[in-house]
Design an enzyme around this catalytic site. Structure first.
Site, PDB file in Angstrom:
ATOM      1  CD  GLU A   1      -2.910   0.326   2.535  1.00 20.97           C
ATOM      2  OE1 GLU A   1      -3.548   1.268   2.956  1.00 20.97           O
ATOM      3  OE2 GLU A   1      -2.802  -0.772   3.127  1.00 20.97           O
TER       4      GLU A   1
ATOM      5  NE  ARG B   1       3.298  -8.000  10.741  1.00 19.82           N
ATOM      6  CZ  ARG B   1       2.820  -7.082   9.900  1.00 19.82           C
ATOM      7  NH1 ARG B   1       1.863  -7.406   9.052  1.00 19.82           N
ATOM      8  NH2 ARG B   1       3.273  -5.856   9.927  1.00 19.82           N
TER       9      ARG B   1
ATOM     10  CE  LYS C   1       2.528   0.501   5.116  1.00 15.81           C
ATOM     11  NZ  LYS C   1       2.377   0.016   3.729  1.00 15.81           N
TER      12      LYS C   1
HETATM   13  P1  ATP Z   1       2.028  -2.564   8.700  1.00 14.23           P
HETATM   14  O1  ATP Z   1       0.987  -3.567   9.137  1.00 14.23           O
HETATM   15  O2  ATP Z   1       3.326  -2.676   9.409  1.00 14.23           O
HETATM   16  O3  ATP Z   1       1.527  -1.159   8.669  1.00 14.23           O
HETATM   17  P2  ATP Z   1       1.304  -3.287   6.154  1.00 14.23           P
HETATM   18  O4  ATP Z   1       1.022  -4.729   6.130  1.00 14.23           O
HETATM   19  O5  ATP Z   1       0.138  -2.407   6.333  1.00 14.23           O
HETATM   20  O6  ATP Z   1       2.400  -2.947   7.208  1.00 14.23           O
HETATM   21  P3  ATP Z   1       1.519  -3.201   3.325  1.00 14.23           P
HETATM   22  O7  ATP Z   1       1.974  -2.136   2.410  1.00 14.23           O
HETATM   23  O8  ATP Z   1       0.106  -3.633   3.293  1.00 14.23           O
HETATM   24  O9  ATP Z   1       1.958  -2.794   4.804  1.00 14.23           O
HETATM   25  O10 ATP Z   1       2.474  -4.424   3.171  1.00 14.23           O
HETATM   26  C1  ATP Z   1       2.666  -5.134   1.983  1.00 14.23           C
HETATM   27  C2  ATP Z   1       2.920  -6.556   2.342  1.00 14.23           C
HETATM   28  O11 ATP Z   1       4.056  -6.648   3.203  1.00 14.23           O
HETATM   29  C3  ATP Z   1       1.743  -7.130   3.090  1.00 14.23           C
HETATM   30  O12 ATP Z   1       1.174  -8.122   2.280  1.00 14.23           O
HETATM   31  C4  ATP Z   1       2.304  -7.722   4.342  1.00 14.23           C
HETATM   32  O13 ATP Z   1       1.972  -9.083   4.376  1.00 14.23           O
HETATM   33  C5  ATP Z   1       3.812  -7.617   4.204  1.00 14.23           C
HETATM   34  N1  ATP Z   1       4.424  -7.233   5.476  1.00 14.23           N
HETATM   35  C6  ATP Z   1       4.253  -6.074   6.164  1.00 14.23           C
HETATM   36  N2  ATP Z   1       4.953  -6.096   7.310  1.00 14.23           N
HETATM   37  C7  ATP Z   1       5.609  -7.283   7.349  1.00 14.23           C
HETATM   38  C8  ATP Z   1       6.507  -7.911   8.286  1.00 14.23           C
HETATM   39  N3  ATP Z   1       6.874  -7.310   9.418  1.00 14.23           N
HETATM   40  N4  ATP Z   1       6.977  -9.138   7.984  1.00 14.23           N
HETATM   41  C9  ATP Z   1       6.614  -9.741   6.855  1.00 14.23           C
HETATM   42  N5  ATP Z   1       5.783  -9.224   5.946  1.00 14.23           N
HETATM   43  C10 ATP Z   1       5.277  -7.999   6.180  1.00 14.23           C
HETATM   44 MG    MG Z   2      -1.473  -3.781   5.109  1.00 15.77          MG
END
Ligand code: ATP
Ligand code: MG
Length: 564
Positions: free
Chosen positions: A37, A262, A272
């Site tokens: 995103e 994760r 994030k």
């Molecule tokens: P956050 O929850 O930390 O705000 P996010 O998941 O909202 O991060 P996205 O841009 O949606 O951020 O992330 C893209 C992909 O990265 C998602 O499909 C998620 O599964 C993966 N991702 C995010 N954080 C992690 C992490 N700490 N470890 C592994 N994969 C991650």
């Molecule tokens: Mg997300």
């Protein structure tokens, strides 16, 4: 060799993909995607996710798309889109010509929503956001049906069209899937799939005033792109039944979702939302601040892409969450830089040393090995003269036992140069602070070896005062302080932010060869760690260095004690 260095068995995600290619599911195709995103910079947790997606495509002769999940017009910015692409490329992955945006599918997603209404499986709901929440129930109590749930298909089609036409204000109505308000899985309690937001979108401008919810857009985008394996992190496990329901209702192509754990890192923020809070609250200078666990921050700090990929390889892929010691990440960059970083001398907290019996106008040059780990790296010349700087903490007036560095009457080796002995300490009369040491040298010890073979234990790094370059050095420590063992974390994570995560040292003295060091280039300062020339704040003749990592390898110690 430890267990993690042996050829690993396939992790469970790769095992599933390997099995699917063997059985001919999806006609043997492997097609993955990374769906960020664009509402923040990528951190090292994201690198685990996209590394897995791109690597699996590579290993199985498949393809991997980059798709921006840009369904929320209010949080997303083009700056983030560009930063994300830069960071993925930096780590060595490539989406070829497969760059997509969920917003490219807004019309298709809308058409699918109309289809869902026609099938009697979606309705326009007039509950306010608060009422919707109230009707949803809780983990222990079922929800209640919306009073608008039984609208006719015609009425729903008409209202949805008017939502799209902009007839209603923000929040007045939503489109919801008609599933089951009593489902134990809250995601299935008639989730909202469209909401009204009168805001321009960074790509579609004013074309839309209704926007799909993430859950509606996400699984359908995977379907539209013909993704075979929708690999995502574990928090989406409870959403899988919803994605399955959508795809089954619409009778469209159905990818397989696989969830993995994760990445969590000790003493590091990997959310994030929290990182955005840290940036907006000005706790750091930006997303690329070297204290940040973002890829932009790690790059600026001096991390190499290879070291991050090696770290991710060693972390592996599992189904259950666990926290990785940040010392492993540091170990990986140390290992990599040990092989490739040239050795130089830099004095962080300088103390002037005058070698009284060394001729005032003489300058000698010594050969210094650039990297003992890399014979091809050659040597360079370093200048020596009567006045030099050594590290302030390499001198003690009252040396404790086992202090083998300089002290009154003591002899030490200046790396590559001479043996010197401390004769006298000069202090500031008022403050008592040591301002200078007066020493003499052994002219027979050129190169640093005693002519009579006498043992000299301490070896110090130094720079010639006349030739040294002034530099700023930034020492970087962990983002968070260590939480108390057994204590619950504070309500506000910011209470754990390490107040000493950055120490800025000015007036450091580095050897002349660094005068025009290229931004982003990396060095080992002897005895002081690995450093990287800051890519934003350095100027020719006035370098700024970020310390990537110190030389003390706590991970190696942990591994050793585990073996014992
Ligand atoms: P956050 O929850 O930390 O705000 P996010 O998941 O909202 O991060 P996205 O841009 O949606 O951020 O992330 C893209 C992909 O990265 C998602 O499909 C998620 O599964 C993966 N991702 C995010 N954080 C992690 C992490 N700490 N470890 C592994 N994969 C991650
Ligand atoms: Mg997300």
């Amino acid at each position: 060799m430890d267990a993690s260095e042996k050829t690993p068995a396939l992790d469970f995600v790769r095992a599933i993909v390997a099995d699917d290619t063997k059985t001919g599911r999806y006609d043997g195709r492997v097609h993955t995607r990374f769906p960020p995103e664009p509402n923040g910079y990528l951190h090292i947790g994201h690198a685990k996710a996209f590394g897995l997606n791109f690597s699996i495509a590579e290993e199985f002769g498949g393809l991997c798309n980059l798709r921006f999940d840009d369904t929320n017009p209010t949080a997303e910015e083009t700056e983030y889109v560009e930063a994300i692409m830069k960071d993925i490329r930096w780590l060595g992955f490539d989406w070829g010509d497969r760059l997509f945006y969920a917003s490219d599918y807004f019309q298709q997603l809308y058409d699918h929503a109309v289809d869902l209404i026609r099938r009697g499986s979606a309705y326009v709901c007039d509950l306010t956001p608060e009422e919707t929440r109230e009707y949803r129930g809780t983990l222990t109590e079922p929800g209640r049906n919306s009073p608008y749930r039984d609208r006719s298909i015609e009425e729903n089609l008409g209202l949805f069209e008017r939502m799209r036409a902009g007839e209603f204000p923000d929040g007045a109505r939503t489109l919801r899937a008609k599933i089951d308000m009593a489902s134990p899985n809250i995601n299935l309690r008639d989730p909202v799939i469209y909401r009204i937001i009168h805001a321009p979108h960074h790509r579609t401008g004013d074309a839309w005033c209704i926007y799909p919810m993430y859950d509606w857009a996400h699984g359908l985008s995977d379907s539209i792109e013909g993704i075979t394996h929708s690999i995502c992190s574990i928090e989406f496990e409870d959403h899988r039944p919803l994605y399955d329901w959508f795809l089954d209702q619409l009778e469209v192509y159905h990818p397989q979702q696989i969830e993995f754990a994760r990445l969590y890192l000790s003493r590091t923020v990997l959310s994030k939302r929290k990182l955005l809070e840290i940036v907006n609250g000005k706790h750091v200078k930006g997303w690329d601040d070297p204290r940040m666990p973002t890829l932009a921050g790690l790059r600026r700090r001096g991390y190499t892409p290879e070291s991050i990929r090696e770290f991710l390889r060693r972390v592996g892929v599992a189904k259950t969450d666990s926290e990785i010691d940040v010392a492993l990440l540091e170990h990986c960059v140390r290992e990599d830089l040990n092989r490739r970083a040239p050795r130089v001398m830099g004095v962080l907290r300088p103390l002037r040393v005058v070698i009284e019996d060394y001729p005032e106008d003489r300058v000698e040059e010594f050969d210094a090995i650039n990297n003992p780990e890399d014979p091809g790296a050659g040597t360079r010349r370093i200048a020596f003269s009567r006045e030099i700087y050594i590290e302030r903490d390499d001198f003690r007036e009252d040396p404790p036992k086992k202090f083998f560095r300089l002290a009154p009457g003591r002899e030490v080796r200046l790396k590559h140069a001479y043996l010197i002995t401390c004769e006298r300490v000069v202090k500031d009369e008022r403050t008592g602070e040591i301002v200078e040491l007066r020493c003499r040298y052994d002219p027979e010890s050129r190169g640093g070896e005693a002519p009579d073979g006498r043992r000299v234990k301490g070896t110090l790094h130094w720079v010639s005062a006349r030739h040294a370059i002034d530099a700023e050095v930034r020492l970087i420590d962990h983002q968070l302080v260590e939480g108390e063992e057994g204590q619950a974390p504070p309500a506000d994570f910011k209470d754990l932010l390490n107040p000493n995560s950055l120490t800025t040292l000015t007036g450091c003295k580095v050897e002349q060869s660094l005068e025009n060091a290229a931004p982003g280039s990396r060095y080992q300062f002897l005895r002081r760690g690995y450093f990287c020339v800051d890519s934003l704040d350095s100027a020719p003749g006035a370098p700024v260095f970020n310390r990537t990592v110190s030389l003390r390898d706590t991970w190696a110690k942990i591994e050793k004690s585990q073996r014992a």
